[in-house]
Write an enzyme that holds these catalytic residues in place. Sequence first.
Site, PDB file in Angstrom:
ATOM      1  N   LYS A  34      34.303  55.151  44.548  1.00 17.71           N
ATOM      2  CA  LYS A  34      32.902  55.203  44.746  1.00 17.71           C
ATOM      3  C   LYS A  34      32.264  55.527  43.611  1.00 17.71           C
ATOM      4  O   LYS A  34      31.253  54.770  43.020  1.00 17.71           O
ATOM      5  CB  LYS A  34      32.830  56.249  45.658  1.00 17.71           C
ATOM      6  N   ASN A  35      32.768  56.661  42.661  1.00 18.63           N
ATOM      7  CA  ASN A  35      32.150  56.937  41.453  1.00 18.63           C
ATOM      8  C   ASN A  35      32.126  55.959  40.383  1.00 18.63           C
ATOM      9  O   ASN A  35      31.207  55.698  39.478  1.00 18.63           O
ATOM     10  CB  ASN A  35      32.637  58.152  40.860  1.00 18.63           C
ATOM     11  N   CYS A 128      21.951  70.285  44.651  1.00 18.54           N
ATOM     12  CA  CYS A 128      22.433  69.778  45.700  1.00 18.54           C
ATOM     13  C   CYS A 128      23.397  70.821  46.602  1.00 18.54           C
ATOM     14  O   CYS A 128      23.604  71.907  45.865  1.00 18.54           O
ATOM     15  CB  CYS A 128      23.432  68.648  45.512  1.00 18.54           C
ATOM     16  N   ARG A 133      23.060  71.334  39.478  1.00 21.88           N
ATOM     17  CA  ARG A 133      23.367  70.139  38.840  1.00 21.88           C
ATOM     18  C   ARG A 133      22.295  69.570  38.052  1.00 21.88           C
ATOM     19  O   ARG A 133      21.412  68.420  38.165  1.00 21.88           O
ATOM     20  CB  ARG A 133      23.807  68.912  39.977  1.00 21.88           C
ATOM     21  N   ASP A 319      36.788  67.558  42.676  1.00 22.89           N
ATOM     22  CA  ASP A 319      36.432  66.865  44.111  1.00 22.89           C
ATOM     23  C   ASP A 319      37.739  66.993  45.042  1.00 22.89           C
ATOM     24  O   ASP A 319      37.713  66.520  46.149  1.00 22.89           O
ATOM     25  CB  ASP A 319      36.241  65.354  43.766  1.00 22.89           C
ATOM     26  N   ARG A 411      29.599  59.120  53.163  1.00 18.00           N
ATOM     27  CA  ARG A 411      29.144  58.950  51.663  1.00 18.00           C
ATOM     28  C   ARG A 411      30.097  58.523  50.871  1.00 18.00           C
ATOM     29  O   ARG A 411      29.831  57.619  50.062  1.00 18.00           O
ATOM     30  CB  ARG A 411      28.438  60.280  51.194  1.00 18.00           C
TER      31      ARG A 411
HETATM   32  C1  UD1 Z   1      30.476  63.398  38.600  1.00 21.19           C
HETATM   33  C2  UD1 Z   1      30.867  62.885  40.016  1.00 21.19           C
HETATM   34  C3  UD1 Z   1      31.167  63.814  41.037  1.00 21.19           C
HETATM   35  C4  UD1 Z   1      32.234  64.832  40.365  1.00 21.19           C
HETATM   36  C5  UD1 Z   1      31.839  65.456  39.058  1.00 21.19           C
HETATM   37  C6  UD1 Z   1      32.719  66.392  38.089  1.00 21.19           C
HETATM   38  C7  UD1 Z   1      29.511  60.778  40.250  1.00 21.19           C
HETATM   39  C8  UD1 Z   1      28.648  59.861  40.739  1.00 21.19           C
HETATM   40  N1  UD1 Z   1      29.921  61.882  40.733  1.00 21.19           N
HETATM   41  O1  UD1 Z   1      29.295  63.935  39.047  1.00 21.19           O
HETATM   42  O2  UD1 Z   1      31.937  63.315  41.924  1.00 21.19           O
HETATM   43  O3  UD1 Z   1      32.564  66.120  41.190  1.00 21.19           O
HETATM   44  O4  UD1 Z   1      31.491  64.460  38.002  1.00 21.19           O
HETATM   45  O5  UD1 Z   1      33.801  65.543  37.822  1.00 21.19           O
HETATM   46  O6  UD1 Z   1      30.229  60.443  39.323  1.00 21.19           O
HETATM   47  N2  UD1 Z   1      26.267  69.837  33.753  1.00 21.19           N
HETATM   48  C9  UD1 Z   1      25.165  70.505  33.103  1.00 21.19           C
HETATM   49  N3  UD1 Z   1      23.895  69.834  32.303  1.00 21.19           N
HETATM   50  C10 UD1 Z   1      23.935  68.534  32.549  1.00 21.19           C
HETATM   51  C11 UD1 Z   1      24.768  67.800  33.315  1.00 21.19           C
HETATM   52  C12 UD1 Z   1      25.984  68.512  33.919  1.00 21.19           C
HETATM   53  O7  UD1 Z   1      25.251  71.862  32.830  1.00 21.19           O
HETATM   54  O8  UD1 Z   1      22.990  67.944  31.928  1.00 21.19           O
HETATM   55  C13 UD1 Z   1      27.253  70.602  34.449  1.00 21.19           C
HETATM   56  C14 UD1 Z   1      26.977  70.567  35.735  1.00 21.19           C
HETATM   57  O9  UD1 Z   1      26.148  71.547  36.389  1.00 21.19           O
HETATM   58  C15 UD1 Z   1      28.275  70.711  36.653  1.00 21.19           C
HETATM   59  C16 UD1 Z   1      29.222  70.026  35.189  1.00 21.19           C
HETATM   60  O10 UD1 Z   1      28.349  69.857  34.086  1.00 21.19           O
HETATM   61  O11 UD1 Z   1      28.677  72.023  36.312  1.00 21.19           O
HETATM   62  C17 UD1 Z   1      29.791  68.798  35.526  1.00 21.19           C
HETATM   63  O12 UD1 Z   1      28.854  67.879  36.049  1.00 21.19           O
HETATM   64  P1  UD1 Z   1      28.735  66.308  35.810  1.00 21.19           P
HETATM   65  O13 UD1 Z   1      30.068  65.965  35.150  1.00 21.19           O
HETATM   66  O14 UD1 Z   1      27.616  65.660  34.990  1.00 21.19           O
HETATM   67  O15 UD1 Z   1      28.823  65.737  37.360  1.00 21.19           O
HETATM   68  P2  UD1 Z   1      28.009  64.452  37.774  1.00 21.19           P
HETATM   69  O16 UD1 Z   1      28.047  63.451  36.656  1.00 21.19           O
HETATM   70  O17 UD1 Z   1      26.938  65.099  38.476  1.00 21.19           O
END
Ligand code: UD1
Length: 456
Positions: A34-35, A128, A133, A319, A411
């Site tokens: 999915k991702n 969410c 996030r 996950d 999803r």
């Molecule tokens: C992606 C995956 C999700 C998985 C996650 C972590 C997709 C569509 N989703 O989500 O399934 O659980 O990686 O492996 O690929 N953060 C910040 N600032 C930012 C961005 C992130 O502080 O600008 C923090 C987030 O709050 C969180 C951590 O970094 O605590 C990880 O987030 P991130 O790796 O960005 O997850 P996603 O890309 O949203």
Amino acid sequence: MFCESKNKSDLKFQNLKIIGQKKLKGNIKVSGAKNSSLVLLAASLLTDENLTLFNVPDLTDIEKMKHILKTLGVQLNEKNDFLEINSKKLHLCELPYDLVNGLRASFFCIGPLLTKLGEANLALPGGCKIGARPIEEHIRGLKALGATIKIDDGAVQATIKNKKKKLQGANIVLNCPSVGATETLIMAASLAEGQTIIENAAREPEIQDLCYMLNKMGAKIFGAGQSRIIIDGVKKLYGCSHKVIPDRIEAGTFLIAAAATLSSITVSPVIPNHLDSVLNKLKEAGSKITIKGNSISINTKSIKAVNIKTAPFPGFPTDLQAPFTALMSIAEGKSIISETIFENRMNHIQPLNQMGASIEVRDNTAFIQGVNQLRAQSIIGHDLRSSAAMIIAALTAGGCSTIEGLEHLDRGYEDFELKLTNIGADIIRVLKKNNNSDSPLDLNSTSQPTKNFRAA
Ligand code: UD1
């Protein structure tokens, strides 16, 4: 039992009925990730030529992403086992809140839109259920590449002010190895002028898949899978054909389900080293794991308590934390599970306790005293992975459980219950008539049946 149809338009009114304590036995075919698929769909905006994607799973998140691409003028042609995408007619338009908020990953279109069209306008995605996030790492990185970004009234407006409307390569050090920010910046930098270096980049397999496909399209990306990624910007990207990697989280979920039910199953295709941390924990918990080529077999006779701390790849994936917690709730002994990635990812604890588990949560850490057996319950899944955890718990429990909240499950898991019933689980999807009664899904009751499937 029944022949039914899964209809995605009324998922809020569907339940799963699960009669627990059946042994699982056989092979499960793992779907495309999915991702990976979500980010590869966003990357399709980077070329005017045809992109052909194989192994894209049939999921509601993917449907939403396709809808967003169509809103941006992209042509999608779905064939039997592949998806043809053409973004020649890509045009600027503001992606509204309902679209972006319905699928956080849609925000990742900002990188391709900005670098390709010189401008991007999107609603700001909200938080969410699993945490706030934030997106400041995406924004900071794009600014370093020369974008001007205004965030106003819940909307992000990004433009490139220089004459050529081109992003400029830069050195970017991420404050945290965000998967989404790494992907956004790789896509943006692939068509920038000059070299970009991303330090503290995320190393997840889905990022490697993105870089592999972009390089096939003519990008010059080095170091995918390492925490330092170098991108030499190119003028143009071309079409290509690409097969999405197998979903390591789906594979891991089924392996955990097999362990929880003391069963013996094989999952394939998989890339086994994508699951190293999970396999190590399953072995530590007493399962026998056999890897042959692109398949993993598991055989479990008993479950020992082990401790887990989630971490960015190659650490234990956040996950799979909820499914593993369900497994540990019936392990022999005490385990401690710490969630370090998301601040609100313990939605499954209360329902597990309702089913007879003995778990206490303090500061995102679950202290679990394993119990012999869980009991059947009516449970509502609150997010994607906690719904999977509830189903695993129900598979182990005595009696018939009802799981609601299938809009979360669908999803991210393709044909979840069908795959489980094929290997011996007793699950049926029913349409909820009213608060007190359920009936098996009626093929004619809703507007767009998407596929037929058989329940055991
Ligand atoms: C992606 C995956 C999700 C998985 C996650 C972590 C997709 C569509 N989703 O989500 O399934 O659980 O990686 O492996 O690929 N953060 C910040 N600032 C930012 C961005 C992130 O502080 O600008 C923090 C987030 O709050 C969180 C951590 O970094 O605590 C990880 O987030 P991130 O790796 O960005 O997850 P996603 O890309 O949203």
